[in-house]
Every structure is written in structure tokens, then in C-alpha cells.
Design a protein around this motif. Structure first.
Motif, PDB file in Angstrom:
ATOM      1  N   ALA A 199      -8.782  -1.802   5.649  1.00 46.64           N
ATOM      2  CA  ALA A 199      -7.740  -2.632   6.276  1.00 46.64           C
ATOM      3  C   ALA A 199      -6.904  -1.801   7.237  1.00 46.64           C
ATOM      4  O   ALA A 199      -6.439  -2.288   8.256  1.00 46.64           O
ATOM      5  CB  ALA A 199      -6.839  -3.245   5.205  1.00 46.64           C
ATOM      6  N   ALA A 200      -6.727  -0.520   6.920  1.00 45.78           N
ATOM      7  CA  ALA A 200      -5.848   0.332   7.729  1.00 45.78           C
ATOM      8  C   ALA A 200      -6.606   1.084   8.809  1.00 45.78           C
ATOM      9  O   ALA A 200      -5.986   1.754   9.635  1.00 45.78           O
ATOM     10  CB  ALA A 200      -5.113   1.315   6.824  1.00 45.78           C
ATOM     11  N   ARG A 201      -7.931   1.009   8.796  1.00 37.50           N
ATOM     12  CA  ARG A 201      -8.753   1.797   9.746  1.00 37.50           C
ATOM     13  C   ARG A 201      -8.406   3.278   9.645  1.00 37.50           C
ATOM     14  O   ARG A 201      -8.222   3.966  10.657  1.00 37.50           O
ATOM     15  CB  ARG A 201      -8.526   1.353  11.198  1.00 37.50           C
ATOM     16  CG  ARG A 201      -9.244   0.057  11.586  1.00 37.50           C
ATOM     17  CD  ARG A 201      -8.602  -1.147  11.017  1.00 37.50           C
ATOM     18  NE  ARG A 201      -8.966  -2.380  11.699  1.00 37.50           N
ATOM     19  CZ  ARG A 201      -9.215  -3.527  11.071  1.00 37.50           C
ATOM     20  NH1 ARG A 201      -9.178  -3.626   9.750  1.00 37.50           N
ATOM     21  NH2 ARG A 201      -9.483  -4.608  11.755  1.00 37.50           N
ATOM     22  N   LEU A 202      -8.283   3.739   8.424  1.00 35.22           N
ATOM     23  CA  LEU A 202      -7.944   5.148   8.199  1.00 35.22           C
ATOM     24  C   LEU A 202      -9.011   5.781   7.304  1.00 35.22           C
ATOM     25  O   LEU A 202      -9.684   5.096   6.535  1.00 35.22           O
ATOM     26  CB  LEU A 202      -6.582   5.267   7.506  1.00 35.22           C
ATOM     27  CG  LEU A 202      -5.326   4.873   8.280  1.00 35.22           C
ATOM     28  CD1 LEU A 202      -4.101   4.956   7.368  1.00 35.22           C
ATOM     29  CD2 LEU A 202      -5.115   5.762   9.503  1.00 35.22           C
TER      30      LEU A 202
ATOM     31  N   ALA B  72     -16.249  -1.000  -5.748  1.00 37.37           N
ATOM     32  CA  ALA B  72     -14.838  -0.811  -5.404  1.00 37.37           C
ATOM     33  C   ALA B  72     -14.683   0.101  -4.193  1.00 37.37           C
ATOM     34  O   ALA B  72     -15.414   1.079  -4.036  1.00 37.37           O
ATOM     35  CB  ALA B  72     -14.094  -0.221  -6.592  1.00 37.37           C
TER      36      ALA B  72
ATOM     37  N   LEU C  40     -11.677   2.308  -2.353  1.00 35.84           N
ATOM     38  CA  LEU C  40     -10.319   2.811  -2.586  1.00 35.84           C
ATOM     39  C   LEU C  40      -9.799   3.537  -1.355  1.00 35.84           C
ATOM     40  O   LEU C  40     -10.538   4.309  -0.726  1.00 35.84           O
ATOM     41  CB  LEU C  40     -10.309   3.771  -3.772  1.00 35.84           C
ATOM     42  CG  LEU C  40     -10.702   3.148  -5.104  1.00 35.84           C
ATOM     43  CD1 LEU C  40     -12.153   3.466  -5.439  1.00 35.84           C
ATOM     44  CD2 LEU C  40      -9.799   3.668  -6.201  1.00 35.84           C
ATOM     45  N   SER C  41      -8.516   3.330  -1.067  1.00 32.97           N
ATOM     46  CA  SER C  41      -7.900   3.987   0.083  1.00 32.97           C
ATOM     47  C   SER C  41      -6.694   4.799  -0.359  1.00 32.97           C
ATOM     48  O   SER C  41      -6.280   4.732  -1.513  1.00 32.97           O
ATOM     49  CB  SER C  41      -7.463   2.934   1.113  1.00 32.97           C
ATOM     50  OG  SER C  41      -6.475   2.092   0.568  1.00 32.97           O
ATOM     51  N   GLN C  42      -6.138   5.539   0.561  1.00 36.18           N
ATOM     52  CA  GLN C  42      -4.964   6.404   0.362  1.00 36.18           C
ATOM     53  C   GLN C  42      -5.327   7.608  -0.529  1.00 36.18           C
ATOM     54  O   GLN C  42      -5.525   7.471  -1.745  1.00 36.18           O
ATOM     55  CB  GLN C  42      -3.771   5.639  -0.238  1.00 36.18           C
ATOM     56  CG  GLN C  42      -3.060   4.747   0.759  1.00 36.18           C
ATOM     57  CD  GLN C  42      -2.306   5.521   1.856  1.00 36.18           C
ATOM     58  OE1 GLN C  42      -2.182   6.746   1.785  1.00 36.18           O
ATOM     59  NE2 GLN C  42      -1.836   4.817   2.848  1.00 36.18           N
TER      60      GLN C  42
ATOM     61  N   LEU D 109      -3.844  10.048  -2.030  1.00 30.37           N
ATOM     62  CA  LEU D 109      -3.177  10.345  -3.303  1.00 30.37           C
ATOM     63  C   LEU D 109      -3.577   9.335  -4.387  1.00 30.37           C
ATOM     64  O   LEU D 109      -3.734   9.699  -5.556  1.00 30.37           O
ATOM     65  CB  LEU D 109      -1.649  10.362  -3.148  1.00 30.37           C
ATOM     66  CG  LEU D 109      -1.059  11.418  -2.207  1.00 30.37           C
ATOM     67  CD1 LEU D 109       0.464  11.374  -2.250  1.00 30.37           C
ATOM     68  CD2 LEU D 109      -1.527  12.829  -2.535  1.00 30.37           C
ATOM     69  N   ALA D 110      -3.747   8.090  -3.994  1.00 34.29           N
ATOM     70  CA  ALA D 110      -4.176   7.073  -4.965  1.00 34.29           C
ATOM     71  C   ALA D 110      -5.621   7.328  -5.393  1.00 34.29           C
ATOM     72  O   ALA D 110      -5.974   7.112  -6.560  1.00 34.29           O
ATOM     73  CB  ALA D 110      -4.028   5.676  -4.358  1.00 34.29           C
TER      74      ALA D 110
ATOM     75  N   GLU E  48      -5.532  10.158  -7.923  1.00 32.56           N
ATOM     76  CA  GLU E  48      -5.042   9.677  -9.227  1.00 32.56           C
ATOM     77  C   GLU E  48      -6.152   8.884  -9.943  1.00 32.56           C
ATOM     78  O   GLU E  48      -6.304   8.958 -11.164  1.00 32.56           O
ATOM     79  CB  GLU E  48      -3.804   8.781  -9.055  1.00 32.56           C
ATOM     80  CG  GLU E  48      -2.567   9.481  -8.489  1.00 32.56           C
ATOM     81  CD  GLU E  48      -1.619  10.014  -9.571  1.00 32.56           C
ATOM     82  OE1 GLU E  48      -1.905   9.878 -10.786  1.00 32.56           O
ATOM     83  OE2 GLU E  48      -0.560  10.576  -9.192  1.00 32.56           O
ATOM     84  N   TYR E  49      -6.916   8.125  -9.166  1.00 31.55           N
ATOM     85  CA  TYR E  49      -8.034   7.358  -9.728  1.00 31.55           C
ATOM     86  C   TYR E  49      -9.096   8.300 -10.300  1.00 31.55           C
ATOM     87  O   TYR E  49      -9.594   8.098 -11.413  1.00 31.55           O
ATOM     88  CB  TYR E  49      -8.629   6.472  -8.630  1.00 31.55           C
ATOM     89  CG  TYR E  49      -9.915   5.764  -9.007  1.00 31.55           C
ATOM     90  CD1 TYR E  49      -9.892   4.607  -9.777  1.00 31.55           C
ATOM     91  CD2 TYR E  49     -11.152   6.248  -8.575  1.00 31.55           C
ATOM     92  CE1 TYR E  49     -11.072   3.947 -10.120  1.00 31.55           C
ATOM     93  CE2 TYR E  49     -12.336   5.602  -8.909  1.00 31.55           C
ATOM     94  CZ  TYR E  49     -12.291   4.451  -9.683  1.00 31.55           C
ATOM     95  OH  TYR E  49     -13.454   3.805 -10.021  1.00 31.55           O
TER      96      TYR E  49
END
Lengths: 212, 212
Positions: free
Chosen positions: B48-51, B60, B62-64, B66-67, B70-71
Motif C-alpha cells: 500500500a505504501a510502495r515501500l 501474509a 508484512l510491512s514496516q 520494525l513490525a 517483532e513478527y
């Protein structure tokens, strides 16, 4: 516990919401950012970064709003501010980070000051910069909330999480700087739902002891 | 697992280190940021963020960074990348956030592009901006590492944590932009210690399949 914070600081507001959701009492310590109180000697002893918020819990001093909220979650697990499953937790954390890493850091006062004072950016362009990151950043959050199955009355399901604690203060900032918000209806639907809860309403900037 | 990432992206490098520390295999999917591959239709469907980075684990996505870390910590707890005690965990997370929220967001390519193209900031001033946030931000981290009891051979004790996963990539960026680093000797001592470990060395930008 003592919370060193500023009524208008959105990172402070995140922690105020989390404390309220968990029903935790604390002493409110106001640090006036525009009066530069974060640079006072007494505060610098507590805060390496000279930033708010800061939570003092006994002898411990904790910084960074997201880390403080995770600490509250671990030390006071009820009610939970993260879902029970690893994928849900990752989703909530990543939504919070979409705001805390992609929007908020670009718009905090010291960054805006640097743009104007050091780079000679005009006030109009500074405001354009502010709105650009808020509007495009919230668009990403909106896209996720619309497309991802986890979205409920709150960002994730039917209970407030760290994502809501981070989203709501960002909307207060967005309104203060006249950002466009009609392109993010799902964000705003969740914002309104949150603001109907006492934990969000009673800790909002205007309700703080240092509000102006 | 598949990791969508870019050799030079420091947020991607954080996750590569965490995966290596945990001994997890993954397929490396290169997304060339300067060629704007993050805006391709296929990638936009995932992000969604194009990052970058993005981790695909089964169905699944997963983005970000740090998240994602943690996952990985929750789904593959050994070896741990967070200490066992709540205060230690808060310290590690807040050090990671001191970098991920206060330094890195100000210096990523789309922000630098906006400064130059939209605000008309000169290249020299853009570089000054870059160095300012890196140098002052690392100064905060240095102050914490010097003053806080938790510091060891790594940022926290004698085992690598999320704080080291976040610190090391930031030093690569700092060097690439000729930032001053002699004012942060503790940061650099920990950086060198990390780089002596295979998990940090083998995942560095120059070692990536898409390195240029």
C-alpha cells in the motif's frame, strides 16, 4: 507513574490514550515545547533526546511513545492494545509505524524550524510540506484500512489498539494545519468512533491541564 | 519467506540482519528504488505504501521493518532479539525508534526528492539537511549508550538486539553521505563489534545480489 508531556504533542497524546485505555493513573508533568522547556537542565537530565513524551515508572525513565506503549502492554496486559495473533500484532504495529515513521517525523516542530531557519523555506512552502506528508501518508493508511480484512470499527477489529492510539493524534495535527481529509473516509470513520470513547476524548489536547 | 528489498535501503538491511541472526532462509526479491520499481503495478498490489522492505510469509504480506522484526521475534523466538525483561525490552525498542523515527524518515529518497524538486532546496543544502539529522540523531544515541547501564558489547548487553539491527544500517547511510562520526565513539565501537558478526557482515549492502 509520571508522564512528561505537552498537550499538543501528538506522540504525548498517543501515550495518554494508552494509559487511559488501561485505566492507569499518572501525574501529568507539562513540558512546554514552544517555550523550549525540553532543553532545561532538569529535563535534559531525564531525556537524552530532549523530547516528549517520557514516562517515569519508579526509578525507570522510558522514552519513545511506541516503546512506552509496548511497555504498558507488557506490564499491564489488560485490556490488550495488541491482538493475540502474531499476524494481527504485526498489522497493528505496521499501521502505527505507517504514521509514526512516515508522517509524524517530517512534521515535528524542530524539523519545521530547520526548514525555515536553516534552509530558508518560506512559510507557505513549509505548510505545503506539512500537508503533503500528512495527506499522502494518510492515503496509505486509508488504502490499507479499505483493503485489509482486519479493519473493524477500530483500525483492527472491535477493540482499540496501538494503531488507533497513533492514528487519532495524527488527525488532530492534520486539522490544525488544514490538511485535506475528505480523501480518507475510512480513517475519519474510525477517528469518529474513537473520539466517542472516553479514553480518547478525555485525553485530547484541549482537555489537558496545560492546554492553551 | 520472500523479502522484497533493495540493497541500499537501510530499512531493508535491518530485516536482513534479523533474518540472518535467527538463521532463517528466504528468497531475495530485489526492488530497485531509484528505478522506481516500487511503483510498478505488480508491487503496488503488495505494498500500500510502495515501500521496501516487505516480507511475504505464506499468504501474509508484512510491512514496516520494525513490525516485521517483532513478527520474526514472536514466530521464531530463538535466538531472542529482545531482552526478557520489560524495561530492557523498552530500552531496546526506544533505541531502535530513536533511529527509525528521529533520523531515518528525514533522509529517505522521496523526502530528499521533495526538498529539491518541490521546495527548490539546493543540493548542498539537501546534503546539509541529511547530515544534520544523522549527526544530531546519533549524538542522542551516543549519549544514551554512554549513560545507560544496559550498554554492553552490543547496544544492550552481550547479544544482538533490534537496536543493533537498526543502528548498523544507519551507519552505512551516514558514511555514504560523509557524515561526521568521530563524535559518537560508543556508537562506532558497537558498530565495529556488530560488523565482526556474520549476520551483519553477510547481509550488508555490498553483499546483496542487487548490489551495484
Amino acid at each position: 507513574m509520571e508522564l512528561f508531556n505537552y498537550f499538543r504533542s501528538s506522540a504525548s497524546y498517543r501515550v495518554r490514550i494508552a494509559l487511559a485505555l488501561k485505566g492507569l493513573d499518572y501525574d501529568y508533568r507539562a513540558i512546554h515545547l514552544l517555550k523550549q522547556e525540553q532543553h532545561s537542565e532538569a529535563y535534559a537530565d531525564l531525556s537524552a533526546a530532549r523530547l516528549v513524551p517520557l514516562l517515569r515508572d519508579g526509578d525507570a525513565v522510558l522514552s519513545q511513545s511506541l516503546a512506552i506503549m509496548e511497555y504498558l502492554e507488557e506490564t499491564h496486559p489488560e485490556p490488550p492494545l495488541l491482538p493475540a495473533d502474531a499476524l494481527g500484532r504485526a498489522r497493528v504495529r505496521s499501521l502505527a509505524l505507517d504514521i509514526a515513521c512516515e508522517i509524524h517525523p517530517l512534521n515535528n516542530p524542530r524539523v519545521l524550524r530547520y526548514l525555515v531557519r536553516e534552509l530558508g523555506v518560506s512559510d507557505d512552502n513549509k505548510d505545503r510540506w506539512y500537508r503533503h506528508w500528512v495527506e499522502t501518508g494518510l492515503e496509505v493508511v486509508e488504502r490499507r484500512l479499505v483493503n485489509e480484512a482486519g479493519t473493524g470499527s477500530f483500525c483492527h477489529g472491535e477493540q482499540a489498539t496501538l494503531a488507533d492510539c497513533t492514528l487519532v493524534p495524527q488527525i488532530f495535527n492534520a486539522r490544525r494545519f488544514d490538511c485535506k481529509l475528505d480523501h480518507v473516509p475510512t480513517v475519519m470513520r474510525i477517528f469518529e468512533h474513537c473520539m466517542a470513547q472516553p479514553a480518547f476524548a478525555n485525553t485530547q489536547p484541549a482537555a489537558c491541564p496545560d492546554a492553551e
